[in-house]
Write a protein that holds these residues in place. Structure first.
Motif, PDB file in Angstrom:
ATOM      1  N   PHE A  64     -26.454  16.488   6.889  1.00 39.61           N
ATOM      2  CA  PHE A  64     -25.213  15.831   7.280  1.00 39.61           C
ATOM      3  C   PHE A  64     -25.032  14.531   6.509  1.00 39.61           C
ATOM      4  N   ASP A  65     -23.893  13.874   6.731  1.00 37.07           N
ATOM      5  CA  ASP A  65     -23.533  12.674   5.984  1.00 37.07           C
ATOM      6  C   ASP A  65     -23.703  11.449   6.885  1.00 37.07           C
ATOM      7  N   PRO A  66     -24.695  10.600   6.635  1.00 39.51           N
ATOM      8  CA  PRO A  66     -24.908   9.431   7.488  1.00 39.51           C
ATOM      9  C   PRO A  66     -23.837   8.369   7.278  1.00 39.51           C
ATOM     10  N   VAL A  67     -23.404   7.761   8.387  1.00 39.97           N
ATOM     11  CA  VAL A  67     -22.425   6.673   8.336  1.00 39.97           C
ATOM     12  C   VAL A  67     -23.013   5.500   9.124  1.00 39.97           C
ATOM     13  N   PRO A  68     -23.844   4.666   8.473  1.00 40.20           N
ATOM     14  CA  PRO A  68     -24.506   3.567   9.185  1.00 40.20           C
ATOM     15  C   PRO A  68     -23.621   2.339   9.328  1.00 40.20           C
ATOM     16  N   VAL A  69     -23.711   1.707  10.515  1.00 42.14           N
ATOM     17  CA  VAL A  69     -23.015   0.448  10.752  1.00 42.14           C
ATOM     18  C   VAL A  69     -23.950  -0.499  11.501  1.00 42.14           C
ATOM     19  N   GLN A  70     -23.667  -1.769  11.393  1.00 42.78           N
ATOM     20  CA  GLN A  70     -24.380  -2.803  12.137  1.00 42.78           C
ATOM     21  C   GLN A  70     -23.365  -3.679  12.856  1.00 42.78           C
ATOM     22  N   PRO A  71     -23.776  -4.266  13.984  1.00 51.86           N
ATOM     23  CA  PRO A  71     -25.038  -4.164  14.707  1.00 51.86           C
ATOM     24  C   PRO A  71     -25.053  -2.977  15.666  1.00 51.86           C
ATOM     25  N   LEU A  72     -26.070  -2.923  16.525  1.00 50.49           N
ATOM     26  CA  LEU A  72     -26.198  -1.836  17.495  1.00 50.49           C
ATOM     27  C   LEU A  72     -24.967  -1.743  18.401  1.00 50.49           C
ATOM     28  N   ALA A  73     -24.366  -2.877  18.720  1.00 52.50           N
ATOM     29  CA  ALA A  73     -23.201  -2.897  19.609  1.00 52.50           C
ATOM     30  C   ALA A  73     -22.050  -2.051  19.087  1.00 52.50           C
ATOM     31  N   ARG A  74     -22.002  -1.815  17.778  1.00 52.40           N
ATOM     32  CA  ARG A  74     -20.926  -1.001  17.223  1.00 52.40           C
ATOM     33  C   ARG A  74     -21.065   0.467  17.624  1.00 52.40           C
ATOM     34  N   GLY A  75     -22.184   0.819  18.214  1.00 52.54           N
ATOM     35  CA  GLY A  75     -22.310   2.167  18.752  1.00 52.54           C
ATOM     36  C   GLY A  75     -21.251   2.481  19.791  1.00 52.54           C
ATOM     37  N   LYS A  76     -20.680   1.440  20.414  1.00 52.46           N
ATOM     38  CA  LYS A  76     -19.592   1.653  21.370  1.00 52.46           C
ATOM     39  C   LYS A  76     -18.389   2.317  20.708  1.00 52.46           C
ATOM     40  N   GLU A  77     -18.288   2.187  19.380  1.00 50.46           N
ATOM     41  CA  GLU A  77     -17.144   2.728  18.658  1.00 50.46           C
ATOM     42  C   GLU A  77     -17.231   4.238  18.447  1.00 50.46           C
ATOM     43  N   PHE A  78     -18.378   4.831  18.803  1.00 49.42           N
ATOM     44  CA  PHE A  78     -18.458   6.300  18.710  1.00 49.42           C
ATOM     45  C   PHE A  78     -19.111   6.922  19.944  1.00 49.42           C
ATOM     46  N   GLU A  79     -18.857   6.286  21.084  1.00 46.32           N
ATOM     47  CA  GLU A  79     -19.276   6.866  22.349  1.00 46.32           C
ATOM     48  C   GLU A  79     -18.185   7.811  22.865  1.00 46.32           C
ATOM     49  N   PRO A  80     -18.438   8.558  23.950  1.00 46.66           N
ATOM     50  CA  PRO A  80     -17.412   9.441  24.509  1.00 46.66           C
ATOM     51  C   PRO A  80     -16.090   8.710  24.750  1.00 46.66           C
ATOM     52  N   GLY A  81     -15.010   9.384  24.371  1.00 43.89           N
ATOM     53  CA  GLY A  81     -13.683   8.798  24.526  1.00 43.89           C
ATOM     54  C   GLY A  81     -13.147   8.125  23.284  1.00 43.89           C
ATOM     55  N   THR A  82     -13.980   8.000  22.242  1.00 44.40           N
ATOM     56  CA  THR A  82     -13.530   7.411  20.984  1.00 44.40           C
ATOM     57  C   THR A  82     -13.127   8.508  20.005  1.00 44.40           C
ATOM     58  N   LYS A  83     -12.450   8.125  18.926  1.00 38.82           N
ATOM     59  CA  LYS A  83     -11.975   9.107  17.951  1.00 38.82           C
ATOM     60  C   LYS A  83     -13.097   9.913  17.286  1.00 38.82           C
ATOM     61  N   PRO A  84     -14.216   9.270  16.887  1.00 41.48           N
ATOM     62  CA  PRO A  84     -15.236  10.076  16.197  1.00 41.48           C
ATOM     63  C   PRO A  84     -15.983  11.037  17.110  1.00 41.48           C
ATOM     64  N   TYR A  85     -15.985  10.773  18.411  1.00 42.87           N
ATOM     65  CA  TYR A  85     -16.828  11.557  19.320  1.00 42.87           C
ATOM     66  C   TYR A  85     -16.345  12.999  19.426  1.00 42.87           C
ATOM     67  N   ALA A  86     -17.283  13.936  19.215  1.00 47.14           N
ATOM     68  CA  ALA A  86     -17.017  15.376  19.364  1.00 47.14           C
ATOM     69  C   ALA A  86     -15.829  15.841  18.525  1.00 47.14           C
ATOM     70  N   SER A  87     -15.623  15.190  17.381  1.00 46.10           N
ATOM     71  CA  SER A  87     -14.464  15.509  16.546  1.00 46.10           C
ATOM     72  C   SER A  87     -14.795  16.449  15.397  1.00 46.10           C
ATOM     73  N   GLY A  88     -16.069  16.499  15.008  1.00 46.20           N
ATOM     74  CA  GLY A  88     -16.430  17.300  13.839  1.00 46.20           C
ATOM     75  C   GLY A  88     -15.922  16.713  12.538  1.00 46.20           C
ATOM     76  N   MET A  89     -15.609  15.424  12.534  1.00 43.11           N
ATOM     77  CA  MET A  89     -15.068  14.784  11.333  1.00 43.11           C
ATOM     78  C   MET A  89     -16.085  14.750  10.198  1.00 43.11           C
ATOM     79  N   SER A  90     -15.574  14.745   8.989  1.00 42.93           N
ATOM     80  CA  SER A  90     -16.430  14.599   7.817  1.00 42.93           C
ATOM     81  C   SER A  90     -16.893  13.152   7.696  1.00 42.93           C
ATOM     82  N   GLY A  91     -17.895  12.954   6.843  1.00 46.84           N
ATOM     83  CA  GLY A  91     -18.378  11.607   6.596  1.00 46.84           C
ATOM     84  C   GLY A  91     -17.283  10.648   6.161  1.00 46.84           C
ATOM     85  N   PRO A  92     -16.469  11.009   5.159  1.00 44.24           N
ATOM     86  CA  PRO A  92     -15.405  10.102   4.742  1.00 44.24           C
ATOM     87  C   PRO A  92     -14.419   9.778   5.867  1.00 44.24           C
TER      88      PRO A  92
END
Length: 208
Positions: free
Chosen positions: A172-200
């Motif tokens: 798969f295509d890793p998309v790293p971000v910092q800090p850990l708090a940004r994990g909130k941006e891909f939790e359930p209910g966000t656009k990336p969650y369960a979307s099957g989106m590509s890395g780009p």
């Protein structure tokens, strides 16, 4: 690399197989390791089974993929073993499954991963593999063209690099971000969650 997987359910067993196929040694663990022997036998000599303690000791990297209710118990039993290690946290807060703990975790200033990480002082915590359905992980690894994006978040740049390599090894295509708090941006209910989106596509949303 030696990888321990604590909670060899749908995500753990699926990603673990991809890592074994990539040449890593993987120890699958649960409260009932005898139930995992058929999985290890099918995957071959690079796969083994054990208790959560075994996996924590074995892994240079340890994936924790358990319901939120199990986190505090793991912290009590394994916290000292995971200090200094890269820990991949696949957890999500689901109210129907986790009850009041879900609200506590998702309401944490650093999201559910920060809530969990706070119980494991010294661990190099990375939010990872929480956004993609296990069936998609099972069938879409190493696909041609743009690969599915796996967002990662951590306060530790070097831990992100390790996690990114393991995401790549799984296909798969890793998309790293910092800090850990940004994990909130891909939790359930966000656009990336369960979307099957590509890395780009994930990079565009996260500005990564």
């Amino acid at each position: 690399m030696k990888i321990g997987i604590i909670g060899a359910g749908m995500i753990g067993s699926t990603v673990g197989k991809l890592w074994v196929d990539a040449g890593h040694e993987v120890r699958f663990a649960s409260r009932h390791p005898e139930q995992l022997q058929s999985l290890a036998k099918k995957l071959g000599k690079r796969a083994s089974t054990g208790t959560p303690t075994d996996a924590a000791k074995f892994g240079e990297v340890v994936m924790v993929t358990v319901p939120l209710a199990a986190i505090s118990g793991l912290a009590r039993d394994l916290g000292s073993l995971l200090a200094g290690k890269v820990v991949l946290d696949t957890g999500n807060a689901y109210e129907k499954r986790d009850g009041a703990i879900a609200g506590e975790a998702s309401g944490h200033a650093q999201g559910s991963a920060g809530w969990a990480a706070a119980m494991f002082p010294g661990a190099r915590w990375v939010k990872a593999f929480n956004t993609v359905y296990f069936k998609t992980l099972e069938t879409e690894g190493h696909r041609d063209g743009e690969r599915i994006g796996i967002p990662l978040a951590s306060d530790d740049r070097a831990a992100l690099d390790v996690a990114s390599q393991l995401v790549h090894d799984a296909g798969f295509d890793p998309v790293p971000v910092q800090p850990l708090a940004r994990g909130k941006e891909f939790e359930p209910g966000t656009k990336p969650y369960a979307s099957g989106m590509s890395g780009p596509q994930v990079r565009k949303i996260l500005g990564a």
